[in-house]
Design an enzyme around this catalytic site. Structure first.
Site, short mmCIF file in Angstrom:
data_model
loop_
_atom_site.label_atom_id
_atom_site.label_comp_id
_atom_site.label_asym_id
_atom_site.label_seq_id
_atom_site.Cartn_x
_atom_site.Cartn_y
_atom_site.Cartn_z
N ASN A 1 -19.43 -83.79 -27.69
CA ASN A 1 -20.08 -84.79 -26.49
C ASN A 1 -18.97 -85.43 -26.36
O ASN A 1 -18.13 -85.79 -26.08
CB ASN A 1 -19.97 -86.37 -28.10
CG ASN A 1 -21.01 -87.65 -26.39
OD1 ASN A 1 -20.61 -87.57 -25.68
ND2 ASN A 1 -21.34 -88.61 -26.82
N GLU A 2 -18.91 -84.36 -24.81
CA GLU A 2 -17.23 -84.03 -23.80
C GLU A 2 -17.32 -85.47 -23.51
O GLU A 2 -15.66 -85.81 -22.97
CB GLU A 2 -17.69 -82.63 -23.63
CG GLU A 2 -17.14 -81.48 -24.50
CD GLU A 2 -17.29 -80.07 -23.57
OE1 GLU A 2 -17.86 -80.23 -21.79
OE2 GLU A 2 -17.75 -79.22 -24.26
N TYR B 1 -12.97 -92.09 -24.82
CA TYR B 1 -12.11 -92.30 -25.86
C TYR B 1 -10.62 -91.92 -25.64
O TYR B 1 -9.60 -92.92 -25.84
CB TYR B 1 -12.34 -91.35 -27.02
CG TYR B 1 -14.05 -92.42 -27.39
CD1 TYR B 1 -14.27 -93.93 -27.38
CD2 TYR B 1 -14.80 -91.24 -27.89
CE1 TYR B 1 -15.46 -94.14 -27.60
CE2 TYR B 1 -16.16 -91.86 -28.79
CZ TYR B 1 -16.23 -93.12 -28.48
OH TYR B 1 -17.41 -93.25 -28.46
C1 LIG Z 1 -19.24 -93.06 -23.55
C2 LIG Z 1 -19.39 -94.19 -22.37
C3 LIG Z 1 -19.31 -95.12 -22.98
C4 LIG Z 1 -18.17 -95.11 -21.79
O1 LIG Z 1 -18.25 -95.96 -21.14
P1 LIG Z 1 -19.05 -95.80 -19.75
O2 LIG Z 1 -18.66 -97.93 -19.37
O3 LIG Z 1 -19.17 -94.99 -18.61
O4 LIG Z 1 -17.05 -95.44 -19.48
P2 LIG Z 1 -15.97 -96.29 -18.08
O5 LIG Z 1 -16.45 -96.90 -17.45
O6 LIG Z 1 -15.63 -97.98 -19.27
O7 LIG Z 1 -14.36 -95.99 -18.42
C5 LIG Z 1 -13.15 -96.08 -18.88
C6 LIG Z 1 -12.37 -95.49 -17.81
O8 LIG Z 1 -12.96 -93.69 -19.05
C7 LIG Z 1 -12.70 -92.81 -17.65
N1 LIG Z 1 -13.95 -91.78 -18.56
C8 LIG Z 1 -15.16 -92.88 -18.72
N2 LIG Z 1 -15.98 -91.75 -18.89
C9 LIG Z 1 -15.41 -90.10 -18.88
C10 LIG Z 1 -15.87 -88.96 -18.67
N3 LIG Z 1 -16.65 -88.46 -18.84
N4 LIG Z 1 -14.61 -87.79 -18.10
C11 LIG Z 1 -12.84 -88.53 -17.76
N5 LIG Z 1 -13.50 -89.81 -17.78
C12 LIG Z 1 -14.18 -90.00 -18.39
C13 LIG Z 1 -13.40 -93.58 -16.75
O9 LIG Z 1 -13.17 -93.09 -15.35
C14 LIG Z 1 -12.31 -94.86 -16.66
O10 LIG Z 1 -11.22 -94.49 -16.52
P3 LIG Z 1 -9.89 -95.26 -15.49
O11 LIG Z 1 -9.89 -96.72 -16.80
O12 LIG Z 1 -8.84 -95.15 -15.36
O13 LIG Z 1 -10.79 -96.59 -14.23
C15 LIG Z 1 -20.54 -94.44 -21.99
O14 LIG Z 1 -20.66 -93.33 -20.86
C16 LIG Z 1 -21.87 -93.82 -22.70
O15 LIG Z 1 -22.82 -94.65 -22.93
N6 LIG Z 1 -22.61 -92.28 -22.99
C17 LIG Z 1 -23.70 -92.18 -23.46
C18 LIG Z 1 -23.68 -92.63 -24.39
C19 LIG Z 1 -21.98 -92.32 -25.26
O16 LIG Z 1 -21.67 -91.07 -25.74
N7 LIG Z 1 -22.02 -92.76 -26.94
C20 LIG Z 1 -20.86 -92.57 -27.58
C21 LIG Z 1 -20.95 -92.18 -28.88
S1 LIG Z 1 -19.77 -91.67 -29.78
#
Ligand SMILES: CC(C)(COP(=O)(O)OP(=O)(O)OC[C@H]1O[C@@H](n2cnc3c(N)ncnc32)[C@H](O)[C@@H]1OP(=O)(O)O)[C@@H](O)C(=O)NCCC(=O)NCCS
Length: 172
Positions: free
Chosen positions: A135-136, A142
């Site tokens: 889950n890159e 994180y």
């Molecule tokens: C992973 C997840 C929780 C992140 O939440 P999100 O609302 O998309 O992310 P945010 O918009 O809050 O991002 C916060 C920061 O992380 C960065 N970020 C988020 N996803 C990123 C990615 N794929 N690659 C690089 N940076 C990333 C954002 O750019 C942001 O940076 P900033 O604060 O400098 O602007 C969400 O994408 C998700 O639910 N994914 C699918 C489910 C999943 O994988 N859950 C985790 C299981 S362990």
């Protein structure tokens, strides 16, 4: 625009079930077999199992709302509810899921900050989580918000053993 965090209770069971299944499917179905997905979804998100978790005093589920729509959810565990023996000074983020159309808009970070507040209120020293090594996107997210790799563990997706990276954020 209003963002709200609401702690779930027993009455939210069906809604929680729907959001859990939707987000898990959207996240993992492209990288896993339909059989393994089905087995996992049935085991992890059946009503009885979710009710048990919802009523565990050492676990908490939180919905994040954007206006009146649920944008995602968070599950945290402390004490014996943690999926690894990390001790009473730790809080586990077991699940954090943002629905597809709300991703990359700051909601995930908002939920992490909620987990940090919960942990700090309870004088925890760190927050940890397990994330699938493939889950890159989540691993990048994180790292961006201050988690570092501190270990690994395995789990079963259906009949397939998979590996989680354990990541930790220190609070003190
Ligand atoms: C992973 C997840 C929780 C992140 O939440 P999100 O609302 O998309 O992310 P945010 O918009 O809050 O991002 C916060 C920061 O992380 C960065 N970020 C988020 N996803 C990123 C990615 N794929 N690659 C690089 N940076 C990333 C954002 O750019 C942001 O940076 P900033 O604060 O400098 O602007 C969400 O994408 C998700 O639910 N994914 C699918 C489910 C999943 O994988 N859950 C985790 C299981 S362990």
């Amino acid at each position: 625009m209003t963002v709200k965090i609401i702690k779930c209770n027993r009455e939210d069971l069906q809604l929680l079930r729907e959001i859990s299944i939707e987000t898990f499917n959207d996240t993992f179905r492209n990288q896993n077999s339909p059989e393994n997905m089905k087995a996992y979804l049935e085991r992890a998100f059946n009503s009885k199992q979710l009710e048990k978790e919802l009523t565990n005093i050492s676990s908490g589920f939180y919905f994040i709302y954007f206006n009146d729509e649920i944008a995602g959810y968070l599950k945290v565990n402390i004490n014996d509810a943690q999926s690894e023996k990390m001790g009473d000074e730790s809080l586990e983020i077991e699940r954090i899921y943002i629905r597809n159309k709300f991703q990359r808009k700051g909601f995930g970070k908002y939920l992490i900050n909620t987990a940090v507040e919960i942990a700090e209120e309870q004088n925890k020293e760190n927050i940890w989580l397990g994330v699938w090594e493939k889950n890159e996107n989540a691993i990048c997210f994180y790292k961006k918000i201050g988690f570092v790799q501190t270990g690994a563990h395995s789990f079963y997706m259906g009949n397939e053993e998979q590996f989680d990276v354990i990541m930790t954020k220190t609070l003190i």
